[in-house]
Motif scaffolding. Sequence first.
Motif, PDB file in Angstrom:
ATOM      1  N   MET A 167       0.855  -1.187   0.000  1.00 23.30           N
ATOM      2  CA  MET A 167       0.000   0.000   0.000  1.00 23.30           C
ATOM      3  C   MET A 167       0.888   1.231   0.000  1.00 23.30           C
ATOM      4  O   MET A 167       1.984   1.217   0.537  1.00 23.30           O
ATOM      5  CB  MET A 167      -0.938  -0.048   1.219  1.00 23.30           C
ATOM      6  N   GLU A 168       0.368   2.279  -0.641  1.00 25.97           N
ATOM      7  CA  GLU A 168       1.182   3.462  -0.877  1.00 25.97           C
ATOM      8  C   GLU A 168       0.581   4.719  -0.263  1.00 25.97           C
ATOM      9  O   GLU A 168      -0.645   4.853  -0.193  1.00 25.97           O
ATOM     10  CB  GLU A 168       1.293   3.678  -2.390  1.00 25.97           C
ATOM     11  N   TYR A 169       1.451   5.609   0.187  1.00 25.50           N
ATOM     12  CA  TYR A 169       1.068   6.927   0.685  1.00 25.50           C
ATOM     13  C   TYR A 169       2.201   7.875   0.297  1.00 25.50           C
ATOM     14  O   TYR A 169       3.274   7.412  -0.105  1.00 25.50           O
ATOM     15  CB  TYR A 169       0.837   6.873   2.200  1.00 25.50           C
ATOM     16  N   ILE A 189       8.889  -1.677  -5.988  1.00 21.83           N
ATOM     17  CA  ILE A 189       8.840  -0.842  -7.193  1.00 21.83           C
ATOM     18  C   ILE A 189       7.414  -0.315  -7.396  1.00 21.83           C
ATOM     19  O   ILE A 189       7.195   0.864  -7.646  1.00 21.83           O
ATOM     20  CB  ILE A 189       9.297  -1.633  -8.435  1.00 21.83           C
ATOM     21  N   HIS A 190       6.444  -1.219  -7.249  1.00 21.73           N
ATOM     22  CA  HIS A 190       5.056  -0.833  -7.486  1.00 21.73           C
ATOM     23  C   HIS A 190       4.603   0.258  -6.505  1.00 21.73           C
ATOM     24  O   HIS A 190       4.058   1.291  -6.916  1.00 21.73           O
ATOM     25  CB  HIS A 190       4.147  -2.058  -7.372  1.00 21.73           C
ATOM     26  N   GLU A 191       4.827   0.045  -5.222  1.00 18.24           N
ATOM     27  CA  GLU A 191       4.299   0.989  -4.227  1.00 18.24           C
ATOM     28  C   GLU A 191       5.065   2.312  -4.252  1.00 18.24           C
ATOM     29  O   GLU A 191       4.460   3.382  -4.134  1.00 18.24           O
ATOM     30  CB  GLU A 191       4.308   0.367  -2.826  1.00 18.24           C
ATOM     31  N   ILE A 192       6.381   2.264  -4.413  1.00 21.03           N
ATOM     32  CA  ILE A 192       7.130   3.526  -4.535  1.00 21.03           C
ATOM     33  C   ILE A 192       6.679   4.251  -5.813  1.00 21.03           C
ATOM     34  O   ILE A 192       6.530   5.477  -5.844  1.00 21.03           O
ATOM     35  CB  ILE A 192       8.652   3.261  -4.552  1.00 21.03           C
ATOM     36  N   GLY A 193       6.396   3.466  -6.866  1.00 18.49           N
ATOM     37  CA  GLY A 193       5.894   4.060  -8.102  1.00 18.49           C
ATOM     38  C   GLY A 193       4.606   4.839  -7.898  1.00 18.49           C
ATOM     39  O   GLY A 193       4.361   5.855  -8.548  1.00 18.49           O
ATOM     40  N   HIS A 194       3.782   4.357  -6.956  1.00 15.04           N
ATOM     41  CA  HIS A 194       2.528   5.060  -6.656  1.00 15.04           C
ATOM     42  C   HIS A 194       2.764   6.473  -6.117  1.00 15.04           C
ATOM     43  O   HIS A 194       1.851   7.304  -6.122  1.00 15.04           O
ATOM     44  CB  HIS A 194       1.730   4.273  -5.620  1.00 15.04           C
ATOM     45  N   ILE A 195       3.969   6.752  -5.610  1.00 14.71           N
ATOM     46  CA  ILE A 195       4.209   8.113  -5.098  1.00 14.71           C
ATOM     47  C   ILE A 195       4.178   9.093  -6.283  1.00 14.71           C
ATOM     48  O   ILE A 195       3.864  10.270  -6.122  1.00 14.71           O
ATOM     49  CB  ILE A 195       5.519   8.163  -4.286  1.00 14.71           C
ATOM     50  N   ASP A 249      -4.615   4.871 -11.556  1.00 15.63           N
ATOM     51  CA  ASP A 249      -3.393   4.759 -10.747  1.00 15.63           C
ATOM     52  C   ASP A 249      -2.794   3.361 -10.861  1.00 15.63           C
ATOM     53  O   ASP A 249      -1.621   3.212 -11.156  1.00 15.63           O
ATOM     54  CB  ASP A 249      -3.645   5.157  -9.291  1.00 15.63           C
ATOM     55  N   GLU A 250      -3.616   2.309 -10.701  1.00  8.32           N
ATOM     56  CA  GLU A 250      -3.043   0.958 -10.726  1.00  8.32           C
ATOM     57  C   GLU A 250      -2.554   0.569 -12.122  1.00  8.32           C
ATOM     58  O   GLU A 250      -1.521  -0.071 -12.269  1.00  8.32           O
ATOM     59  CB  GLU A 250      -4.063  -0.073 -10.230  1.00  8.32           C
ATOM     60  N   GLY A 251      -3.308   0.943 -13.140  1.00  5.79           N
ATOM     61  CA  GLY A 251      -2.928   0.564 -14.499  1.00  5.79           C
ATOM     62  C   GLY A 251      -1.693   1.297 -14.976  1.00  5.79           C
ATOM     63  O   GLY A 251      -0.730   0.687 -15.435  1.00  5.79           O
ATOM     64  N   LEU A 252      -1.725   2.627 -14.855  1.00  8.62           N
ATOM     65  CA  LEU A 252      -0.556   3.410 -15.269  1.00  8.62           C
ATOM     66  C   LEU A 252       0.671   2.997 -14.473  1.00  8.62           C
ATOM     67  O   LEU A 252       1.765   2.844 -15.004  1.00  8.62           O
ATOM     68  CB  LEU A 252      -0.829   4.912 -15.073  1.00  8.62           C
ATOM     69  N   ASN A 253       0.460   2.802 -13.146  1.00  6.51           N
ATOM     70  CA  ASN A 253       1.583   2.445 -12.285  1.00  6.51           C
ATOM     71  C   ASN A 253       2.087   1.027 -12.576  1.00  6.51           C
ATOM     72  O   ASN A 253       3.286   0.778 -12.555  1.00  6.51           O
ATOM     73  CB  ASN A 253       1.178   2.582 -10.816  1.00  6.51           C
ATOM     74  N   SER A 254       1.177   0.103 -12.863  1.00  5.13           N
ATOM     75  CA  SER A 254       1.628  -1.267 -13.166  1.00  5.13           C
ATOM     76  C   SER A 254       2.389  -1.299 -14.492  1.00  5.13           C
ATOM     77  O   SER A 254       3.348  -2.052 -14.653  1.00  5.13           O
ATOM     78  CB  SER A 254       0.438  -2.222 -13.238  1.00  5.13           C
ATOM     79  N   ALA A 290      -7.807  -3.902 -13.442  1.00  5.05           N
ATOM     80  CA  ALA A 290      -7.251  -2.574 -13.172  1.00  5.05           C
ATOM     81  C   ALA A 290      -5.735  -2.536 -13.289  1.00  5.05           C
ATOM     82  O   ALA A 290      -5.150  -1.473 -13.414  1.00  5.05           O
ATOM     83  CB  ALA A 290      -7.665  -2.112 -11.772  1.00  5.05           C
ATOM     84  N   TYR A 291      -5.095  -3.715 -13.237  1.00 10.62           N
ATOM     85  CA  TYR A 291      -3.629  -3.748 -13.284  1.00 10.62           C
ATOM     86  C   TYR A 291      -3.145  -4.313 -14.618  1.00 10.62           C
ATOM     87  O   TYR A 291      -2.499  -3.628 -15.407  1.00 10.62           O
ATOM     88  CB  TYR A 291      -3.068  -4.615 -12.150  1.00 10.62           C
ATOM     89  N   ALA A 292      -3.452  -5.601 -14.850  1.00  8.42           N
ATOM     90  CA  ALA A 292      -2.806  -6.302 -15.963  1.00  8.42           C
ATOM     91  C   ALA A 292      -3.294  -5.830 -17.336  1.00  8.42           C
ATOM     92  O   ALA A 292      -2.485  -5.578 -18.228  1.00  8.42           O
ATOM     93  CB  ALA A 292      -3.008  -7.804 -15.808  1.00  8.42           C
TER      94      ALA A 292
HETATM   95 ZN   LIG Z   1      -1.071  -0.312  -6.633  1.00  6.83          ZN
END
Ligand SMILES: [Zn+2]
Length: 828
Positions: free
Chosen positions: A415-417, A450-456, A473-478, A527-529
């Motif tokens: 999870m990201e914040y 990588i994924h969660e830091i990417g969410h920043i 957020d999930e698609g672009l970030n994935s 939402a991801y793949a």
């Molecule tokens: Zn995510």
Amino acid sequence: MSKLILCLLVLLSGSAASAATEQTKGSFKDTFRQLDEDLPSANAYRTAGGEPGHAYWQQKVDYDIDVTLDEDTRRLTGSVAIDYTNNSPDTLRFLWLQLDQNRFRSDSLAERSAAFADPSVRGVPAKDMEGNAPPAISLAELRRRQFMDDNELGYEIGTVTDSRGRTLRHKIVGTLMRIDLAEPLRQGRSIGFNLDFAFNIVEEDAVSARSGYEHFPEDARDGGNVIFLIAQWFPRLAAYTDYEGWTNKEFLGRGEFTLEFGDYTVDITVPADHIVSSTGVLKNPEAVLTREQRSRLEQAKNAEQPVFIVTAEEALANEAEGASGTKTWRFEATNVRDFAWASSRKFIWDAQGYRQGGDVQPLVMAMSFYPKEGEPLWSKYSTAAVIHTMRVYSRFSFDYPYPTAQSVNGPVGGMEYPMITFNGPRTDEQDDGTRTYSLAEKRFLVGVVIHEIGHIYFPMTVNSDERQWTWMDEGLNSFLDSMAGLEWDPDIPWKVRPADVVQYMKSEHQVPIMTQSDSVLQLGPNAYAKPTVALTILRETILGRELFDFAFKEYARRWRFKRPTPADFFRTMEEATGVDLDWFWRGWFYTTDHVDLSLDRIWKLRLDTEDPDIDFDRRRQEEAAKPIHPSARANSAEGRRTWVELKPGIRDFYDENDEYTVTNKERNEYKQFLADLEDWERVALERAVQEDSHYYVLEFSNLGGLVMPILLELEFADGSSERYDIPAEIWRRNHRQVKKLLVLDRELGSVIIDPHWETADADVENNHYPRRIVPSRIEVYKRAEREGPEFRDIMQDIKTELEECEPGDTGDGSTPASATEAECVRPQ
Ligand SMILES: [Zn+2]
């Protein structure tokens, strides 16, 4: 117009004519219909080109919070002073706040509306979604219900007062709270108000939330230890936007958070021996860190590899001893859309400065916090993965915008914040006390960090509406995390390839990507793949890297610290590439069609020269190549002689000549045909006869519904091969069937569509022309043993003696979590 040219044209335009007829009714589907009629109208806040408009605005919300963590009661108590600035052109008479902890109340909308075996529940297999399996309830679900029954959950909210001390009326509606203002808040004005809050923190392993605590009863310290991951912990302003007004969709657990940017000062009081990781920058290190820890932090700024601020040995000593009293950690964060933190005495802490250069944030402190249960994996890979993420993501978007980037191990899987992420992977203890990890755990750690830091970057900085559009957020970030993963180590096959979404895209259990988060079936693929694959195809296959990367970076630049909607993304990608992609957004994001192109037939066309001395002989050969009457063939095989063979005397002129015999009559007609041609017709004919090219008409069908470019590998009879790409626009008048003429200088041997599996084509066998023999395996298996209670030998089993089982030592006297922790003693 000469007959021969006409002949080719008829063949081609024939299909176009029938296609147009077919599309006029019934099966009509315009896959290239422009998207603008479905997108929101452009206005002063958002342009038709996908950019923030000249009157773009967003609210600003600043928080000053004091919070105390009580480890023993697992409870947070706090007070918050909020400063709300209304930058909208509207006058506000009330404000809405999010009270996410209320989602855990037993009377919450989420609890009351939860369907049994809901597909959103983790781990429900597809067959259960179809309703084929008998109802079953898991132990995890039983544990969740018991925890919810045993604990008073949700917010306790005190009096709300404004900055002049006046009490403000408030009304709680599920996970939202309305505060009625004493006087209307006009454009450009601010209001301050205060409120107290408290809640009991949920046990993450019991309820599976986005924050919570984890208890380690087996630790040496009396009562064990706890890791707290604290998020959605204070009443946060709901977003007020130009496209939706108040974003007041209830928090049901899935759809994440739509928030406002602002500045934070947060005082966190925790047990004195805890280490705190938090959004923001620590403002009072001298009050909470030792001199040694402060000097190690200083040293880490220029280190080539992570430096321990708290070593494994120190953390182990901490978790064994415990201390009395509390310490208050002060953090400040500027221009963030949320604030989260973590606290435990179990934390090992390492840090390394990342000098990214630039004006924005030349030095970023990359840091990781983890218990011994994460070692030796975490010290080796976590902070390294944090830095790698910033390296790659910044190339695709913008410089990392904050002073810290942190990865914290705890019970929340990922999870990201802003500036802080929670990541789950652990290692396994061996009999000798050392710890080890599997390839899967290593992949999980590097991948999730990588994924969660990417969410920043997305959505903590490019602030899309997660509650509505998970893919933004999930698609672009994935997509970006798969690019970063491949740049970490392409040999570890952990990233989504186009072929990986084929089964999902064919399945019945799916909704379009453009579906509100809480209504999505199978969140991972949806939402991801699938968006990851869509963007990969857009980058590598349809637009090419140069165009895609320019446009994507432009999207990131335009919406950095702003609030984009799907239309802004779609429009920016088109504006910056100059390519109409409406068909692509429509097919991939608004439908559940899949990709399945088939190459059904290839015609080889031969140019008629019209010269009877050439054409008649060719036609005779074609006729001779056809099989003869089967009885005549059998007669011949039996050696049966024909009447004409038996009686040669009856032969005449037609036995020596046939219908393809050329006479001067045809030769004269040919001369006349040439004489009647216009000059340009004669030139065209003579050149075509001379070149003697190979004409092929390829017949394609689109079985999946999604229009895509047709990527062809042409393999020639001489062994050479060539790539030939047909743009998706070939489907614009008929999305089901098209033909394509290829004029080639060599004879064609075979053709393959999408030989490198770039397009997520669901059936690659119909991509081959001619079809190939499909490789498969013979699996040897034994017939299953017969099962069922009547197959037991009860007559013998009844003599079995009862084993004595002792609960394992859990440290707190509770029952062990799993049967393996119980020691069973066989009767001697
Ligand atoms: Zn995510």
